[in-house]
Every structure is written in structure tokens, then in C-alpha cells.
Design an enzyme around this catalytic site. Sequence first.
Site, PDB file in Angstrom:
ATOM      1  N   HIS A   1      54.833  25.148  60.298  1.00 58.87           N
ATOM      2  CA  HIS A   1      55.783  26.264  60.145  1.00 58.87           C
ATOM      3  C   HIS A   1      55.003  27.529  59.789  1.00 58.87           C
ATOM      4  O   HIS A   1      54.170  27.961  60.563  1.00 58.87           O
ATOM      5  CB  HIS A   1      56.826  25.871  59.091  1.00 58.87           C
ATOM      6  CG  HIS A   1      57.985  26.801  58.921  1.00 58.87           C
ATOM      7  ND1 HIS A   1      58.331  27.794  59.787  1.00 58.87           N
ATOM      8  CD2 HIS A   1      58.928  26.838  57.933  1.00 58.87           C
ATOM      9  CE1 HIS A   1      59.409  28.420  59.362  1.00 58.87           C
ATOM     10  NE2 HIS A   1      59.795  27.868  58.234  1.00 58.87           N
TER      11      HIS A   1
ATOM     12  N   HIS B   1      57.070  26.004  70.160  1.00 57.50           N
ATOM     13  CA  HIS B   1      58.164  26.426  69.277  1.00 57.50           C
ATOM     14  C   HIS B   1      59.373  25.543  69.541  1.00 57.50           C
ATOM     15  O   HIS B   1      59.624  25.147  70.680  1.00 57.50           O
ATOM     16  CB  HIS B   1      58.529  27.896  69.549  1.00 57.50           C
ATOM     17  CG  HIS B   1      59.309  28.501  68.441  1.00 57.50           C
ATOM     18  ND1 HIS B   1      60.668  28.352  68.317  1.00 57.50           N
ATOM     19  CD2 HIS B   1      58.901  29.219  67.370  1.00 57.50           C
ATOM     20  CE1 HIS B   1      61.071  28.989  67.229  1.00 57.50           C
ATOM     21  NE2 HIS B   1      60.025  29.518  66.640  1.00 57.50           N
TER      22      HIS B   1
ATOM     23  N   ASP C   1      52.781  33.226  65.329  1.00 57.92           N
ATOM     24  CA  ASP C   1      51.611  32.962  64.469  1.00 57.92           C
ATOM     25  C   ASP C   1      50.294  33.061  65.213  1.00 57.92           C
ATOM     26  O   ASP C   1      49.232  33.040  64.583  1.00 57.92           O
ATOM     27  CB  ASP C   1      51.736  31.566  63.845  1.00 57.92           C
ATOM     28  CG  ASP C   1      52.900  31.526  62.876  1.00 57.92           C
ATOM     29  OD1 ASP C   1      53.859  30.777  63.132  1.00 57.92           O
ATOM     30  OD2 ASP C   1      52.870  32.292  61.903  1.00 57.92           O
TER      31      ASP C   1
HETATM   32  C1  SDX Z   1      57.030  29.037  63.137  1.00 60.00           C
HETATM   33  O1  SDX Z   1      61.670  27.463  63.709  1.00 60.00           O
HETATM   34  C2  SDX Z   1      61.222  28.665  63.692  1.00 60.00           C
HETATM   35  O2  SDX Z   1      61.891  29.610  64.050  1.00 60.00           O
HETATM   36  C3  SDX Z   1      59.830  28.822  63.117  1.00 60.00           C
HETATM   37  C4  SDX Z   1      59.224  30.227  63.164  1.00 60.00           C
HETATM   38  C5  SDX Z   1      59.963  31.182  62.248  1.00 60.00           C
HETATM   39  O3  SDX Z   1      59.843  32.389  62.467  1.00 60.00           O
HETATM   40  O4  SDX Z   1      60.562  30.705  61.229  1.00 60.00           O
HETATM   41  O5  SDX Z   1      59.242  30.704  64.490  1.00 60.00           O
HETATM   42  C6  SDX Z   1      57.770  30.210  62.673  1.00 60.00           C
HETATM   43  O6  SDX Z   1      57.008  28.063  62.442  1.00 60.00           O
HETATM   44  C7  SDX Z   1      56.393  29.058  64.500  1.00 60.00           C
HETATM   45  C8  SDX Z   1      55.707  27.724  64.850  1.00 60.00           C
HETATM   46  C9  SDX Z   1      54.338  27.702  64.179  1.00 60.00           C
HETATM   47  N1  SDX Z   1      53.719  26.374  64.312  1.00 60.00           N
HETATM   48  C10 SDX Z   1      52.647  26.176  65.069  1.00 60.00           C
HETATM   49  O7  SDX Z   1      52.138  27.028  65.794  1.00 60.00           O
HETATM   50  C11 SDX Z   1      52.052  24.778  64.935  1.00 60.00           C
HETATM   51  C12 SDX Z   1      51.780  24.218  66.333  1.00 60.00           C
HETATM   52  N2  SDX Z   1      53.061  24.009  67.007  1.00 60.00           N
HETATM   53  C13 SDX Z   1      53.619  22.661  66.960  1.00 60.00           C
HETATM   54  O8  SDX Z   1      53.361  21.942  65.807  1.00 60.00           O
HETATM   55  C14 SDX Z   1      55.026  22.582  67.524  1.00 60.00           C
HETATM   56  O9  SDX Z   1      55.031  23.276  68.704  1.00 60.00           O
HETATM   57  C15 SDX Z   1      56.200  23.047  66.676  1.00 60.00           C
HETATM   58  C16 SDX Z   1      56.220  22.371  65.359  1.00 60.00           C
HETATM   59  C17 SDX Z   1      56.144  24.518  66.489  1.00 60.00           C
HETATM   60  C18 SDX Z   1      57.476  22.688  67.434  1.00 60.00           C
HETATM   61  O10 SDX Z   1      57.504  21.334  67.538  1.00 60.00           O
HETATM   62  P1  SDX Z   1      58.804  20.571  68.171  1.00 60.00           P
HETATM   63  O11 SDX Z   1      59.857  21.494  68.580  1.00 60.00           O
HETATM   64  O12 SDX Z   1      59.166  19.469  67.233  1.00 60.00           O
HETATM   65  O13 SDX Z   1      58.238  20.052  69.489  1.00 60.00           O
HETATM   66  P2  SDX Z   1      57.605  18.650  69.633  1.00 60.00           P
HETATM   67  O14 SDX Z   1      56.686  18.389  68.481  1.00 60.00           O
HETATM   68  O15 SDX Z   1      58.686  17.677  69.929  1.00 60.00           O
HETATM   69  O16 SDX Z   1      56.666  18.858  70.928  1.00 60.00           O
HETATM   70  C19 SDX Z   1      57.184  18.640  72.226  1.00 60.00           C
HETATM   71  C20 SDX Z   1      55.973  18.168  73.000  1.00 60.00           C
HETATM   72  C21 SDX Z   1      55.252  16.989  72.323  1.00 60.00           C
HETATM   73  O17 SDX Z   1      54.626  16.264  73.324  1.00 60.00           O
HETATM   74  P3  SDX Z   1      55.388  14.899  73.855  1.00 60.00           P
HETATM   75  O18 SDX Z   1      55.592  14.017  72.627  1.00 60.00           O
HETATM   76  O19 SDX Z   1      56.708  15.379  74.449  1.00 60.00           O
HETATM   77  O20 SDX Z   1      54.428  14.309  74.853  1.00 60.00           O
HETATM   78  O21 SDX Z   1      54.997  19.230  73.054  1.00 60.00           O
HETATM   79  C22 SDX Z   1      53.808  18.821  72.385  1.00 60.00           C
HETATM   80  C23 SDX Z   1      54.177  17.652  71.506  1.00 60.00           C
HETATM   81  O22 SDX Z   1      53.042  16.807  71.306  1.00 60.00           O
HETATM   82  N3  SDX Z   1      53.384  19.969  71.588  1.00 60.00           N
HETATM   83  C24 SDX Z   1      52.109  20.361  71.464  1.00 60.00           C
HETATM   84  C25 SDX Z   1      52.158  21.510  70.658  1.00 60.00           C
HETATM   85  N4  SDX Z   1      53.422  21.768  70.308  1.00 60.00           N
HETATM   86  C26 SDX Z   1      54.181  20.808  70.878  1.00 60.00           C
HETATM   87  N5  SDX Z   1      50.947  19.856  71.974  1.00 60.00           N
HETATM   88  C27 SDX Z   1      49.821  20.528  71.644  1.00 60.00           C
HETATM   89  N6  SDX Z   1      49.784  21.656  70.868  1.00 60.00           N
HETATM   90  C28 SDX Z   1      50.927  22.162  70.371  1.00 60.00           C
HETATM   91  N7  SDX Z   1      50.901  23.257  69.618  1.00 60.00           N
END
Ligand code: SDX
Length: 433
Positions: free
Chosen positions: A266, A307, A365
Site C-alpha cells: 500500500h 493496482h 508510487d
Molecule cells: C497504493 O487501493 C488504493 O487505492 C491504493 C492507493 C491509494 O492511493 O490508496 O492507490 C495506493 O497502494 C498503490 C499500490 C502500491 N503498491 C505497489 O506498487 C506494490 C506492488 N503492487 C502489487 O503488490 C499489487 O499490484 C497491488 C497490491 C497494488 C494490487 O494487488 P491486487 O489487486 O490484489 O492484484 P493481485 O495481487 O491479485 O494481482 C493480480 C495478478 C497476480 O498474478 P496472478 O496470480 O493473477 O497470476 O497480477 C500480479 C499478481 O501476481 N501482479 C504483479 C504485480 N501486481 C500484481 N506481478 C508483478 N508485479 C506486480 N507489481
Amino acid sequence: MMDSKKAKLTLANGTTIDLPIIEGSLGKPAIDISALSENGYVTYDPGFMSTASCDSSITFIDGEKSILLHRGYPIEQLAEQCDFLDVSYLLLNGELPNESEKNAYVGEIKKHYLLHDQLNSVFKGFRRDAHPMAVMAAVVASKSAFYFDEMNVYNRNHRRLSANRLIAKVPSIAAWSYLYNLGRPFNYPRNDLGYAANFLNMLFSSPTQAYHLNPILVRAFERILILHADHEQNASTSTVRLVGSSGANPFACIAAGIASLWGPAHGGANEATLKMLQEIKNENRINEYIERAKDKTDSFRLMGFGHRVYRNKDPRAEIMRKTCHEVLSELGLENDSIFKLAMKLEKIALEDEYFVEKKLYPNVDFYSGIVMRALGIPNSMFTAVFALARTAGWIAHWNEMFLDDNLKIGRPRQIYKGKTQRNVPSGRNVSKY
Ligand code: SDX
């Protein structure tokens, strides 16, 4: 089955339940499932991927169209035409302030700038290397020990006072959390400075050396605050709402929001993104990290990408990238190696089918850490800045909860997978004392 106003659900035993459809002013319609529990069912939706926890009028996101509105105003316009206190006022009150409302609001915020002098000792209880987020969460929570006679959450004047106190004081708490790390004396807020300038001045000035406020850099930092002010029901805002639903005081609620934001998935992602870029170091290692991010056996994720809601570009990331250019050119750092590495990484990732297929784009971010680093803000303070800005959104959502006559304490259900009932074996040797 669905018609425009209800969905029909036929259960395994043949019972059919009519579930009302709720339409908002924008966004997907919702199926009201509250009738399920009286029919012996609960729903299951880990991470609340398809579940609305509340209705709200504050922020709207369309993840497919990269739209972010605060009270109907596009983030692009707010970032360019407003300052942070305009946006704080808008989030809390629903309208942008006119000139007299803005002057009154700024006056109210400045009236509460100062922290109670006894708070200094709360800071001093920490080790010098305490992470600023740990200090912020504790100090914000401790504020409830100072205002207990004005924390009736059902009293709108108390709510407004708490909102103003939090927005006014969180810059000092954030800045002092870092100055304490350095062993530097605390700088006090100044009423002659704007909100963004005040924070930068507290962070960077010292008794021996005044901080030069470059208007271009101050404006860029103000834009960072605006971009982080609110974002619908994200993890930390939902945390604030859940804690607030029990009637807990606003300082405890915001402290809980700070704790939730700290997670690397997050708000901690900005700090993690810069660490990742510094670890990658040069362009010929980018593919190694892209492959790791795609490898399911590797827990590494490309920080700053992906996201929960945006399945297209995060509109904030676009504005943040432009701000990056602006700050780096103002500072003569156009050839900043980290920024160039970030742009190369972004380009490669956006052309990689894994990221394209999973709709993983840079989020807010990805660039924010680079801008803050260029401004001289240390990694450890990136999420503290995020918390500083998001306090406005958190407190607006907290306040909005109490405007809902149907406010209930948040209490999700579960699917129990543990042992069925059994008896404690007889003859246990229970201690006799
Ligand atoms: C913020 O919610 C908000 O609005 C948050 C925010 C705000 O202003 O409050 O926007 C701020 O938190 C932005 C996000 C910052 N986080 C990161 O940058 C960390 C990296 N991102 C991931 O951890 C992830 O993308 C999330 C946590 C942001 C979102 O995760 P989800 O929605 O739970 O998606 P998911 O984990 O189900 O991923 C879907 C697929 C998965 O692969 P499969 O299982 O379908 O094969 O996409 C892959 C994930 O493995 N994936 C990634 C990835 N993000 C998702 N693979 C590699 N790198 C990534 N960053």
C-alpha cells in the site's frame, strides 16, 4: 437473473430471493445482499474485490478509464488549479471554498498548528532510529490523551475540531519524526507559510541555516500532497472506517490508518520502489527483475506497478511523472540515473506481455519516491508524506460515516474451516493453585 431494480437468486434448496439493485451516481450498480443472512447464507469475497463496504460521495475512481474525481472534480484539474487546503476543504465539505471560506479555513488550521509541548516527551521515548511511520502512528494516537473532552464522535462540532486539529498537526508530527531520527532540534510551524512550504521548512531548516523555499519545488510538493489526499475505499481508508464504526476517537482511527498505509503493498510502495530502483542500479539488470516479477516462485513484485482498481494507467502517475521532469530540470538533474532507469523500466514493463495481459501499469508510487528524493526527502519519510496527505481523505471518510443514519459497527462474517465441536479429554491434570 437481474432486472433494473433487483436480482433474483435461486438457492440450492430452490428458494428464490429478491436482492435489491442499488445504483450510485457513477460506477457499477451494487446488489444488496443483506437479505442473505436471514436465508442462512453469507458471501465470500477475500480482499473485497467485488464488495462495497459503504456508500460515499467523496471520491470516484473508474479504473478502466483512468478517472479519479474528488467530489466530481478531476484530479488533473485539482492538481493544477488548487492547493492542498482547497482539496482538504473540498473532501471534508463537498465544495471548493470561496475566498472568505478559504481564509477562514486557513485561519482555523493555523490556529491548531502547534503541538502540545508535552508531546515532545512522547517522541523522546523512541530510539533515534525508529521509523518515522512508527513514531507518527504513536504520536497521533497519543493526541487522544490531550483532547478527551472534545471527542464526542456524534457531535459534529467536535468532529470538525478534530479534523482541523489533525490536518493542522500532522505536518509537525511527520517532520519531527524525522528530525528526531537526526537528533536535530524540532522546527516549529510558521503561520506566515503555506501548508506545503511549512512542512518543507520544518523538515529542512535548522537553527543555523534557514531553508530556501524554491516556489517551483514547493508547488511540486504541494501537488504530491494533492495526488495523495484521497483514493476511495483503499486499505487504510477502509481501516479508518472500520475502527471509526465502533465509535473510537478520531486520533485512534487515523493512527490505525497510518499503520495500514505503512505496508509495502500500500503506501509503503513508494519507499520500496526507490529501494528497488537503487538495487537494480543499471539498465542492463532491468530484465532480470522483470523476470523475477513474473516468476510465481519468487515473492518479488515490481514495486510501483499494479493496482486493485486501475486496470489502466493511474492518472496520478502521469501527473507525478510530469512533476518529476519539472523538479529534476529545476534542480539540473535531468540526467538523474534513477529517473532514467525508472523511465526505461516503465517502457520495458509496458511492452512486456505479462504486464500488458495483467493490466499492470505504474501507479502513483512509481514516481513519487523519485520526486521526493530529488526534493531531498529521505526514503524513510516517503510514506510519512503519504500519510500526511492522506490524513485529509481519512478524516473526510471518518466524518462522512457519521452523516449516515444507518451507521453500523463493521463486523464481517467468515467461512469457518476449523474443528467441529469436540470434548476436552477427561482426567486432565488441572493445576491445583
Ligand atoms: C497504493 O487501493 C488504493 O487505492 C491504493 C492507493 C491509494 O492511493 O490508496 O492507490 C495506493 O497502494 C498503490 C499500490 C502500491 N503498491 C505497489 O506498487 C506494490 C506492488 N503492487 C502489487 O503488490 C499489487 O499490484 C497491488 C497490491 C497494488 C494490487 O494487488 P491486487 O489487486 O490484489 O492484484 P493481485 O495481487 O491479485 O494481482 C493480480 C495478478 C497476480 O498474478 P496472478 O496470480 O493473477 O497470476 O497480477 C500480479 C499478481 O501476481 N501482479 C504483479 C504485480 N501486481 C500484481 N506481478 C508483478 N508485479 C506486480 N507489481
